[in-house]
Design a protein around this motif. Structure first.
Motif, PDB file in Angstrom:
ATOM      1  N   TYR A   1      94.666  38.504  20.890  1.00  9.33           N
ATOM      2  CA  TYR A   1      93.599  38.120  19.849  1.00  9.33           C
ATOM      3  C   TYR A   1      92.296  38.390  20.511  1.00  9.33           C
ATOM      4  O   TYR A   1      92.173  38.438  21.863  1.00  9.33           O
ATOM      5  CB  TYR A   1      93.719  36.523  19.365  1.00  9.33           C
ATOM      6  CG  TYR A   1      94.702  35.853  18.735  1.00  9.33           C
ATOM      7  CD1 TYR A   1      95.023  36.711  17.611  1.00  9.33           C
ATOM      8  CD2 TYR A   1      95.492  35.157  19.084  1.00  9.33           C
ATOM      9  CE1 TYR A   1      96.147  36.268  16.635  1.00  9.33           C
ATOM     10  CE2 TYR A   1      96.589  34.491  18.319  1.00  9.33           C
ATOM     11  CZ  TYR A   1      96.926  35.258  17.180  1.00  9.33           C
ATOM     12  OH  TYR A   1      98.105  34.911  16.542  1.00  9.33           O
ATOM     13  N   SER A   2      91.363  39.061  19.806  1.00  9.81           N
ATOM     14  CA  SER A   2      90.211  39.184  20.222  1.00  9.81           C
ATOM     15  C   SER A   2      89.205  37.933  20.481  1.00  9.81           C
ATOM     16  O   SER A   2      89.837  36.710  20.092  1.00  9.81           O
ATOM     17  CB  SER A   2      89.215  39.852  19.205  1.00  9.81           C
ATOM     18  OG  SER A   2      88.964  38.844  18.050  1.00  9.81           O
ATOM     19  N   PRO A   3      88.360  38.070  21.294  1.00  7.90           N
ATOM     20  CA  PRO A   3      87.590  36.639  22.027  1.00  7.90           C
ATOM     21  C   PRO A   3      87.075  35.993  20.756  1.00  7.90           C
ATOM     22  O   PRO A   3      87.221  34.760  20.574  1.00  7.90           O
ATOM     23  CB  PRO A   3      86.555  37.317  22.808  1.00  7.90           C
ATOM     24  CG  PRO A   3      86.978  38.511  23.221  1.00  7.90           C
ATOM     25  CD  PRO A   3      88.035  39.183  22.325  1.00  7.90           C
ATOM     26  N   ALA A   4      86.671  36.704  19.742  1.00  8.93           N
ATOM     27  CA  ALA A   4      86.183  35.987  18.491  1.00  8.93           C
ATOM     28  C   ALA A   4      87.088  35.094  17.809  1.00  8.93           C
ATOM     29  O   ALA A   4      86.901  34.081  17.328  1.00  8.93           O
ATOM     30  CB  ALA A   4      85.345  37.006  17.569  1.00  8.93           C
TER      31      ALA A   4
ATOM     32  N   GLN B   1      90.164  34.230  18.809  1.00 12.74           N
ATOM     33  CA  GLN B   1      90.551  33.307  19.849  1.00 12.74           C
ATOM     34  C   GLN B   1      89.784  32.020  19.728  1.00 12.74           C
ATOM     35  O   GLN B   1      90.229  30.828  19.412  1.00 12.74           O
ATOM     36  CB  GLN B   1      90.553  33.711  21.290  1.00 12.74           C
ATOM     37  CG  GLN B   1      91.252  32.606  22.253  1.00 12.74           C
ATOM     38  CD  GLN B   1      92.625  32.185  21.750  1.00 12.74           C
ATOM     39  OE1 GLN B   1      93.606  33.025  21.401  1.00 12.74           O
ATOM     40  NE2 GLN B   1      93.210  30.980  21.549  1.00 12.74           N
ATOM     41  N   ALA B   2      88.249  32.112  19.625  1.00 11.77           N
ATOM     42  CA  ALA B   2      87.152  30.997  19.496  1.00 11.77           C
ATOM     43  C   ALA B   2      87.536  30.355  18.164  1.00 11.77           C
ATOM     44  O   ALA B   2      87.508  29.138  17.991  1.00 11.77           O
ATOM     45  CB  ALA B   2      86.084  31.663  19.499  1.00 11.77           C
ATOM     46  N   GLU B   3      87.711  31.145  17.032  1.00  7.16           N
ATOM     47  CA  GLU B   3      87.827  30.907  15.766  1.00  7.16           C
ATOM     48  C   GLU B   3      89.225  29.655  15.721  1.00  7.16           C
ATOM     49  O   GLU B   3      89.287  28.604  15.078  1.00  7.16           O
ATOM     50  CB  GLU B   3      88.065  31.556  14.608  1.00  7.16           C
ATOM     51  CG  GLU B   3      86.804  32.034  14.162  1.00  7.16           C
ATOM     52  CD  GLU B   3      86.942  33.328  12.965  1.00  7.16           C
ATOM     53  OE1 GLU B   3      87.548  32.955  12.095  1.00  7.16           O
ATOM     54  OE2 GLU B   3      86.422  34.270  13.148  1.00  7.16           O
TER      55      GLU B   3
ATOM     56  N   ASP C   1      90.742  28.459  18.309  1.00  6.18           N
ATOM     57  CA  ASP C   1      90.402  27.045  19.043  1.00  6.18           C
ATOM     58  C   ASP C   1      89.456  26.019  18.242  1.00  6.18           C
ATOM     59  O   ASP C   1      89.774  24.876  18.326  1.00  6.18           O
ATOM     60  CB  ASP C   1      89.551  27.502  20.428  1.00  6.18           C
ATOM     61  CG  ASP C   1      90.537  28.021  21.361  1.00  6.18           C
ATOM     62  OD1 ASP C   1      91.757  28.241  21.267  1.00  6.18           O
ATOM     63  OD2 ASP C   1      90.099  28.960  22.386  1.00  6.18           O
TER      64      ASP C   1
END
Length: 89
Positions: free
Chosen positions: A21-24, A26-28, A30
């Motif tokens: 996943y893209s970092p964005a 992955q942040a969502e 999480d």
């Protein structure tokens, strides 16, 4: 059915086939995982509160029944005393 202990909600969600996943994204994910964990913990807490409130309600109902019985007995005794008084007093 009893809810699992709160500590069970703290372990990470297994992701055996994680796509890159893209970092964005992955942040969502999480953030979503955290929110789901919070809702699960709140649900557990509310279930425990509900159990406690049901117990309090049962105790209050039992006490109310006992007091009603005592009040009825007192009314009966009082009526008996009133019936024994002479009418001309």
């Amino acid at each position: 059915m009893q809810a699992p202990p709160a500590r069970a909600f703290r372990r990470p969600i297994d992701r055996p086939h994680i796509a890159p996943y893209s970092p964005a994204m992955q942040a969502e994910l999480d953030t979503l995982e955290t929110k789901i964990r919070q809702v699960a913990e709140l649900c557990h807490t509310l279930r425990q509160d509900n159990i406690a409130l049901r117990q309090q309600l049962l105790t209050a109902q039992r006490d109310n029944k006992q007091l009603t019985t005592r009040l009825d007995a007192a009314k009966t005794r009082l009526q008996t005393l009133l019936d024994t008084l002479p009418e001309d007093v």
